[in-house]
Design an enzyme around this catalytic site. Structure first.
Site, PDB file in Angstrom:
ATOM      1  N   THR A   1       0.844  -1.203   0.000  1.00 37.40           N
ATOM      2  CA  THR A   1       0.000   0.000   0.000  1.00 37.40           C
ATOM      3  C   THR A   1       0.880   1.254   0.000  1.00 37.40           C
ATOM      4  O   THR A   1       0.635   2.207  -0.747  1.00 37.40           O
ATOM      5  CB  THR A   1      -0.948  -0.017   1.221  1.00 37.40           C
ATOM      6  OG1 THR A   1      -1.779  -1.175   1.128  1.00 37.40           O
ATOM      7  CG2 THR A   1      -1.819   1.225   1.280  1.00 37.40           C
TER       8      THR A   1
ATOM      9  N   ASN B   1      -6.707  -9.274  -7.261  1.00 41.28           N
ATOM     10  CA  ASN B   1      -6.793  -9.942  -5.956  1.00 41.28           C
ATOM     11  C   ASN B   1      -8.142 -10.594  -5.708  1.00 41.28           C
ATOM     12  O   ASN B   1      -8.239 -11.579  -4.994  1.00 41.28           O
ATOM     13  CB  ASN B   1      -6.485  -8.946  -4.835  1.00 41.28           C
ATOM     14  CG  ASN B   1      -7.302  -7.688  -4.928  1.00 41.28           C
ATOM     15  OD1 ASN B   1      -7.305  -7.012  -5.968  1.00 41.28           O
ATOM     16  ND2 ASN B   1      -8.012  -7.351  -3.878  1.00 41.28           N
TER      17      ASN B   1
ATOM     18  N   SER C   1       4.506  -7.297  -2.269  1.00 40.09           N
ATOM     19  CA  SER C   1       4.309  -7.399  -0.821  1.00 40.09           C
ATOM     20  C   SER C   1       4.765  -8.772  -0.335  1.00 40.09           C
ATOM     21  O   SER C   1       4.498  -9.783  -0.996  1.00 40.09           O
ATOM     22  CB  SER C   1       2.816  -7.204  -0.520  1.00 40.09           C
ATOM     23  OG  SER C   1       2.584  -7.250   0.860  1.00 40.09           O
TER      24      SER C   1
ATOM     25  N   THR D   1      13.980   3.720   9.407  1.00 41.18           N
ATOM     26  CA  THR D   1      14.864   2.593   9.704  1.00 41.18           C
ATOM     27  C   THR D   1      14.260   1.310   9.162  1.00 41.18           C
ATOM     28  O   THR D   1      13.106   0.997   9.463  1.00 41.18           O
ATOM     29  CB  THR D   1      15.051   2.464  11.233  1.00 41.18           C
ATOM     30  OG1 THR D   1      15.552   3.708  11.715  1.00 41.18           O
ATOM     31  CG2 THR D   1      16.010   1.346  11.590  1.00 41.18           C
TER      32      THR D   1
ATOM     33  N   CYS E   1     -10.742  -6.053   2.556  1.00 37.45           N
ATOM     34  CA  CYS E   1     -11.341  -4.735   2.827  1.00 37.45           C
ATOM     35  C   CYS E   1     -12.812  -4.739   2.454  1.00 37.45           C
ATOM     36  O   CYS E   1     -13.670  -4.295   3.206  1.00 37.45           O
ATOM     37  CB  CYS E   1     -10.643  -3.638   2.031  1.00 37.45           C
ATOM     38  SG  CYS E   1      -8.982  -4.039   1.542  1.00 37.45           S
TER      39      CYS E   1
HETATM   40  N1  PLP Z   1      -2.543  -4.740  -4.106  1.00 40.02           N
HETATM   41  C1  PLP Z   1      -3.155  -5.933  -4.148  1.00 40.02           C
HETATM   42  C2  PLP Z   1      -3.566  -6.511  -5.459  1.00 40.02           C
HETATM   43  C3  PLP Z   1      -3.401  -6.629  -2.959  1.00 40.02           C
HETATM   44  O1  PLP Z   1      -4.014  -7.807  -3.000  1.00 40.02           O
HETATM   45  C4  PLP Z   1      -2.996  -6.045  -1.737  1.00 40.02           C
HETATM   46  C5  PLP Z   1      -3.317  -6.713  -0.453  1.00 40.02           C
HETATM   47  O2  PLP Z   1      -4.406  -7.160  -0.236  1.00 40.02           O
HETATM   48  C6  PLP Z   1      -2.344  -4.812  -1.757  1.00 40.02           C
HETATM   49  C7  PLP Z   1      -2.144  -4.191  -2.961  1.00 40.02           C
HETATM   50  C8  PLP Z   1      -1.862  -4.165  -0.494  1.00 40.02           C
HETATM   51  O3  PLP Z   1      -0.779  -4.906   0.043  1.00 40.02           O
HETATM   52  P1  PLP Z   1      -0.281  -4.664   1.534  1.00 40.02           P
HETATM   53  O4  PLP Z   1      -1.129  -5.547   2.393  1.00 40.02           O
HETATM   54  O5  PLP Z   1       1.160  -5.073   1.553  1.00 40.02           O
HETATM   55  O6  PLP Z   1      -0.454  -3.223   1.833  1.00 40.02           O
END
Ligand code: PLP
Length: 373
Positions: free
Chosen positions: A70, A150, A195, A233, A316
């Protein structure tokens, strides 16, 4: 508990836990300190950086660790706009099915004066490249398109999008969070976010890969860590964990892929013909099975099946009670979107547990039908 929520997060690999342990327990020095212990921590971070870059398969750029994908996404989008502030390009193009981290950042940029275009997708979840071609002109600064969705696992033709974007002189950002370790990350985009916790690594660490010369303006200011572009850091244990997960993902990519293909066939067969798959089956990562069944309430299914962890779409969206913006973008009406659930599986899922979960899902859906009749 049968865990089928691999898009929300993945179980931490035992190899990753082992790699992280010493950096939590005795090797706690600040990696930006000139002491010997600090330099050792910094060296471990550099090895991790190599592993993540190698798993991404991208060349000709640099990788900066962030606190999450994010953050990497916010940085890529806001920092690119900031860097181009004195130029003439003021348009950002993205897709209706992007993750909230991209869509909400784009909406925020629109509030700051950016001209935002959100392109639709077809009922298969794919972008029509003619729609993009019509929008590309010399006002476009940035095109943001994800590789693997996702919520539905559908892939976008990212190499082709990058080629078209570059032809009009704009930059391309790609959210490859759900692609890393599963499908090859296409070369072409200028900025790519990933991520750790989606590839059996720890939560709380992400990264932004930046093509040389296309680095966004710094987003977090402070001590000048990460080549002066991302202050703060770094956590050696989180970076080392990310590196170990990336190395493992790269080594196992074909084995994991074959396993997921088998699981997909098992699940589709076990569910039977009453369920419809949301989004393209062909252009898809098969560890994501987003399905719907007429008359079923997805949220109730989740509540009924307490020993199976799965979700409605993104973590979410599940919390908000709103129907998924991705399923709505495919053209599903409110009812069909509400009757959809996502099963996400991968490396540590067994065929037996997946079959058992599908059997329980089918039974729970039939019970709902009887009760509502
Ligand atoms: N982008 C996608 C396609 C994701 O599935 C997610 C996490 O659900 C993110 C971004 C955000 O990742 P993070 O949890 O590392 O902030």
């Amino acid at each position: 508990m049968i865990y089928l929520d691999y898009q929300a997060t993945t179980p931490v690999a035992p190899e990753v836990t082992r790699a992280m342990e010493p950096w939590i327990e005795e090797r706690f020095a600040n990696p930006h300190s000139p002491s010997r212990a600090g330099r050792e921590a910094a060296a471990a971070i550099e090895i991790a950086r190599k592993h993540v870059t190698s798993a991404m398969g991208l060349k000709g750029g640099s990788l900066a660790f962030t606190g999450s994908a994010t953050e990497a996404i916010n940085w890529a989008l806001k920092g690119t706009v900031e860097k181009a502030r004195s130029g003439t390009r003021n348009r950002v193009i993205t897709l209706a099915t992007e993750h909230a981290a991209v869509l909400d950042t784009c909406e925020w940029l629109a509030e700051q004066g950016i001209d935002l275009t959100i392109l639709p997708v077809g009922s298969d979840g794919r972008l029509d490249l003619d729609d993009l071609a019509r929008e590309l002109d010399k006002r476009v600064l940035l095109v943001a398109v994800m590789l693997v969705n996702n919520e539905i696992g559908v892939t976008q033709p990212v190499s082709e999008i990058a080629r078209m974007t570059h032809e009009c002189g704009a930059l391309m950002f790609c959210d490859a969070v759900q692609a890393l370790g599963h499908v090859e990350i296409c070369t072409g985009p200028d900025l790519v976010a990933v991520s750790a916790h989606k590839i059996h690594g720890p939560k709380g660490v992400g990264a932004l890969w930046m093509k040389k010369g296309k680095e966004p303006a710094p987003f977090i200011h402070g001590g000048g860590q990460e080549m002066g572009v991302r202050s703060g850091t770094l956590s050696p244990e989180l970076c080392v964990g990310f590196g170990a997960a990336a190395k493992l993902a790269e080594e196992r990519i074909h084995r994991d892929y074959d396993h997921v293909e088998k699981l997909w066939s098992v699940a589709v067969k076990a569910l039977g013909p009453d369920w419809t798959i949301n989004g393209s089956v062909r252009h898809r990562y098969h560890g994501n099975l987003n399905i719907r069944r007429k008359g079923v309430d997805g949220a109730r299914l989740i509540a009924d099946l307490r020993d199976v962890a799965f979700s409605l779409g993104s973590a979410c969206a599940s919390g908000s009670g709103r129907p998924s913006h991705v399923l709505r973008a495919l053209g599903l009406d409110y009812r069909d979107a509400r009757s959809s659930v996502r099963l996400g599986f991968g490396r540590y899922t067994t065929q037996q547990e997946l079959m058992e979960a599908c059997k329980r899902l089918v039974e729970a859906a039939r019970t709902q039908e009887k009760l509502d009749a």
